[in-house]
Design a protein around this motif. Sequence first.
Motif: not given
Length: 355
Positions: A112-113, A119-120, A133-135, A149-150
């Motif tokens: 998790v980043e 906000s993101r 990944f999913v942002e 997303h990837s």
Amino acid sequence: MKNFLEIDAEKHKFVGFLTIKEDFFKINVTLPEYPLANGAKVEVFDLCEKILVDLPPECGETAEAWMGRLEMYLELNECKESSEIDGILSSIERYEEILRQLDVLENSGHTVESTNDFSRIKVGLMSGNEQHFVEFGIVAGGQVKVLSHSLPSLPGEMFWKIGSIESHMSRFRILLGQIGEFYTNLHTIDELCFVVGPGKITTKTTYRIIKFSEKIFLKIKLDPLVPSQISLAFIGPIAKVEPLRGIYNEKIADWDNEMDVHKNLLRMYDLIYFPMRGNEEETPCSICFEYAQGKTIPIISCDNTKCNVIFHLQCLREYFDTLRGSKTMFTLAMGQCPFCRQKLTTFLDFVDEAE
């Protein structure tokens, strides 16, 4: 630490949310000597403005102890009544729920980043050999929307609507399971073939260009949801390519869905194996005189089977642009070979998609 989420493990950056009486605080903390509090940097916000905090850690004080003192400091110095308590509580619940969902993801092996302002949020996970990944971006009401997303392009909206992090990640894992065969097929091709394109392969890439034989290359494009539905395109002299296209059109009806793409293609062309990368001679492009152009190599040959030159796709496209007699129809380009002056044709979409 309790009530805090680590958003940068390398720099030990944390974000946390504290409720003290009727006040809600968002806290960004950097602890360069974690688990000690030495050199700690802190930013505190009360939803409306940044609060100045003067609370240096004592020598050798642990991060846990310092955070306890920070909570007492805020309770003594910043607590106040607010006429907007309902709105604040709503924000508290929103952030607490998001933190809870992220904590569950971290405990189950996800990374998790987050940006400093939260906000993101980027959630990463491994699936097979791929790092996915999913942002997310936070919207009103504690909900999120997918920013990037990837996954490769998939039909329809799938799960790209506003919802919770949990619901999005659940749908994301389902999709990964559905396209697992797609990635397996591509990995087999990567391992057992001489792959020459695209120059950059990502989890979104749906095709490979492989060496089929001398002067002939094959572009294989897979449907992520139905990998057995492939599209083939041959690159090479027309006289050599046309018979191969004929075989494909004749035998595609015998495609065995129980076999992977690699084995089906070998069976279709009565081959034991495709050429693999080895110590082959590196023939340079006859226009730029280089072999590697970035991550691409020369793969376009003249239609004249007695002409032994070969070109990069991009070099040939730029050369065709300088010819008065060259023509381009859709993605098919036709011109003259720079050396033997006989006809040379190529599909420019090989360049465009690879780029």
